[in-house]
Design a protein around this motif. Structure first.
Motif, mmCIF file in Angstrom:
data_model
loop_
_atom_site.group_PDB
_atom_site.id
_atom_site.type_symbol
_atom_site.label_atom_id
_atom_site.label_comp_id
_atom_site.label_asym_id
_atom_site.label_seq_id
_atom_site.Cartn_x
_atom_site.Cartn_y
_atom_site.Cartn_z
ATOM 1 N N SER A 29 0.800 -1.244 0.000
ATOM 2 C CA SER A 29 0.000 0.000 0.000
ATOM 3 C C SER A 29 0.824 1.281 0.000
ATOM 4 O O SER A 29 0.407 2.298 0.570
ATOM 5 C CB SER A 29 -0.983 0.028 1.185
ATOM 6 N N THR A 88 -0.392 2.044 -4.975
ATOM 7 C CA THR A 88 -1.846 2.147 -4.888
ATOM 8 C C THR A 88 -2.404 2.842 -6.133
ATOM 9 O O THR A 88 -3.355 2.363 -6.763
ATOM 10 C CB THR A 88 -2.249 2.923 -3.609
ATOM 11 N N CYS A 104 -4.197 -5.536 0.845
ATOM 12 C CA CYS A 104 -3.229 -4.587 1.413
ATOM 13 C C CYS A 104 -2.568 -5.152 2.660
ATOM 14 O O CYS A 104 -3.250 -5.595 3.596
ATOM 15 C CB CYS A 104 -3.940 -3.296 1.784
ATOM 16 N N GLN A 116 1.191 3.927 4.718
ATOM 17 C CA GLN A 116 0.579 2.717 4.155
ATOM 18 C C GLN A 116 -0.598 2.211 5.001
ATOM 19 O O GLN A 116 -1.573 1.685 4.464
ATOM 20 C CB GLN A 116 1.656 1.639 3.998
ATOM 21 N N SER A 168 -4.318 1.695 3.162
ATOM 22 C CA SER A 168 -5.000 0.400 3.071
ATOM 23 C C SER A 168 -6.439 0.504 3.594
ATOM 24 O O SER A 168 -7.331 -0.175 3.097
ATOM 25 C CB SER A 168 -4.227 -0.676 3.827
#
Ligand code: UDX
Length: 483
Positions: free
Chosen positions: A381, A386, A398, A405, A409
């Protein structure tokens, strides 16, 4: 009558890491395409790797006003420079590189030749905006911040003082990770403690990572403008809030597609190449993908920073092999920490991988995600990954590792409905189940939203789209600064 603008010259200075250099170099190329002179400043370490693994000489030779320059990061030659040592890299840039940059500007080194105009403005990675702003102010050069994270994550960092004031961080003893965080406007109904950027999940408010990310974000409204690699239809609510603090926000992403479309429009070719690699790309996986059925392969990659233990590596490996799905897995040489003995790998894993898997140490990710054989993406992620997955219309599982991150997610699974969130779990049975869900019975659930978001992403960077128009405005704004 149109006003004459002398040619503009922008200095672009990224934080020295793959995800940062990659997106800022795309921005640089877009400005180069618009006829702006660009000086792209890399640290020596990053530049050496970029030259080794990306043919930048050919790529950038068509932009007469483009030059690369390098600066020392101030670290010793044997320093690992991994982001696990983020503080050491950050401190060194803030002390040693800062002085060198100041010297470069003072001695006019960035002008290079007398055909190059003097600097119009500096576009700096917002993560190192603080010290660069000090220098820019001293030389009276306007500064623009570029953030490589999502608008939503930027907004979460911006809201940290409120979160602290409400007592929602730091962690209190045996914390309930699913507790809702209620003080980030627009995220009150879904943002849990575990979804906060990892640097906010601390039990000590003086933690240096938290301090750096929050203070660098808080001061960005002082910059002339803020550039974000996102698009309006994706992050409208966070962008509305950011705009109440920053007067000029240019959303010009997804940058990789934006650059691709503009290059194709210019050259009338669909073969544009724009990836910027700091690792050697193994293209053999494309031949392997060509031989796989439509949407049958799950692509697994944890980006450029993530590291995992040997045990976690085994859990992923068992999960993938036991799912019986085809998989393409990027295992960077430095992904698994600790001694790794290939003889210890159980025979069933080697057999399952030989039958249905393919492993490379670095893939041409944008091409991979666009390949018809790819049906899902098990990702860490990172924001670039992404966006790349969104444009390709590929649903995600994810498994966030660090920083932004954790929040990305949550948005992928809960807000945009583009996949599943596996955060904070690393277990072969969960991996197997999620891979089978994503590649099997849940695919239909996600396909409507992935197709729709991919369409919106492409629309935003097509002529007349929001990101397209914002880039034109940015170029105009930069040109006006040079008057
Ligand atoms: C981190 C942060 O998580 C990210 O959100 C921030 O914007 C930059 O720093 P990173 O871990 O490098 O980034 O992930 P990501 O942002 O996804 O960038 C990785 C880049 O490397 C992507 O553009 C991806 O296409 C590329 N990549 C990755 C490859 O080209 N090949 C690979 O095998 C793996």
């Amino acid at each position: 009558m149109e006003q004459y603008c002398p040619p503009a010259h922008v200095l672009i200075f990224p934080f020295p890491a793959q995800g940062h250099v990659n997106s800022m170099l795309k921005l640089a190329e877009l400005l180069g395409l618009a006829g702006i002179h660009v000086t792209f400043l890399n640290t020596d370490f990053i530049h050496e790797r970029l030259v080794r693994y990306t043919d930048i000489k050919t790529r950038f030779s068509c932009y007469p006003g483009f030059q690369f320059m390098t600066i020392s990061d101030g670290l010793s030659a044997d320093h690992p420079r991994s982001l696990i040592k983020f503080i050491e890299v950050y401190d060194s840039l803030n002390s040693k590189t800062k002085l060198l940059l100041r010297e470069m500007l003072a001695s006019n080194q960035l002008i290079g030749s007398n055909t190059r105009p003097s600097l119009t403005c500096i576009i700096v990675d917002g993560l190192i905006g603080g010290f660069t702003s000090d220098i820019a102010n001293e030389f009276r050069i306007p500064i623009i911040y570029f953030r490589t994270i999502s608008a939503s994550c930027y907004w979460a960092y911006f809201s940290v003082p409120k979160i602290i004031e409400a007592g929602e961080i730091p962690v209190r003893g045996n914390e309930d990770m699913d507790r809702l965080i209620t003080t980030v406007p627009s995220m009150e109904s879904f943002l849990r403690y575990r979804d906060l950027p990892s640097f906010c999940q601390v039990n000590d408010l003086n933690h240096c990572n938290l301090h750096i990310f929050v203070s660098e974000t808080q001061q960005s409204p002082q910059a002339h403008a803020l550039i974000l690699n996102t698009f309006e239809d994706l992050e409208g609510p966070a962008l509305s809030h950011i705009r109440t603090h920053c007067s000029k926000v240019y959303t010009i992403g997804p940058l990789h597609t934006h650059l691709k479309f503009r290059l194709e429009a210019k050259t009338s070719s669909s073969q544009s190449q724009s990836s910027n690699n700091l690792y050697e790309v193994d293209k053999s996986c494309m031949t392997w993908l060509d031989a796989q059925p439509l949407k049958s392969v799950i692509y697994v990659s944890f980006g450029s920073i993530t590291t995992i233990t040997k045990d976690k590596h085994m859990e992923f490996w068992f999960g993938l092999v036991n799912s019986k799905q085809r998989f393409l897995w990027v295992i960077r040489p430095d992904l698994v920490v600790g001694e790794h003995n290939r003889n210890e790998v159980p025979e069933e894993l080697l057999k399952g991988t030989k039958e249905r898997g393919y492993i490379v140490s670095w893939a041409p990710q944008e091409e991979v995600l666009a390949h018809h054989a790819i049906g899902g993406f098990l990702t860490h992620s990172g924001w670039n990954s992404t966006l790349e997955s969104i444009v390709a219309g590929v649903p995600m599982i994810c498994w966030p590792f660090i920083g932004d991150q954790q929040l990305n997610s949550r948005f992928v699974s809960e807000v945009w409905k583009l996949g599943l969130d596996m955060k904070d779990a690393c277990d072969r049975f969960i991996v197997e189940k999620m891979v089978n869900d994503l590649m099997g019975r849940k695919r239909e659930v996600f396909m409507k939203s992935t197709d729709e978001m991919a369409w919106l992403a492409r629309k935003s960077v097509s002529e007349g789209g929001s990101s397209y128009c914002n880039l034109d405005r940015l170029v105009k704004d930069i040109r006006l600064m040079s008057m």
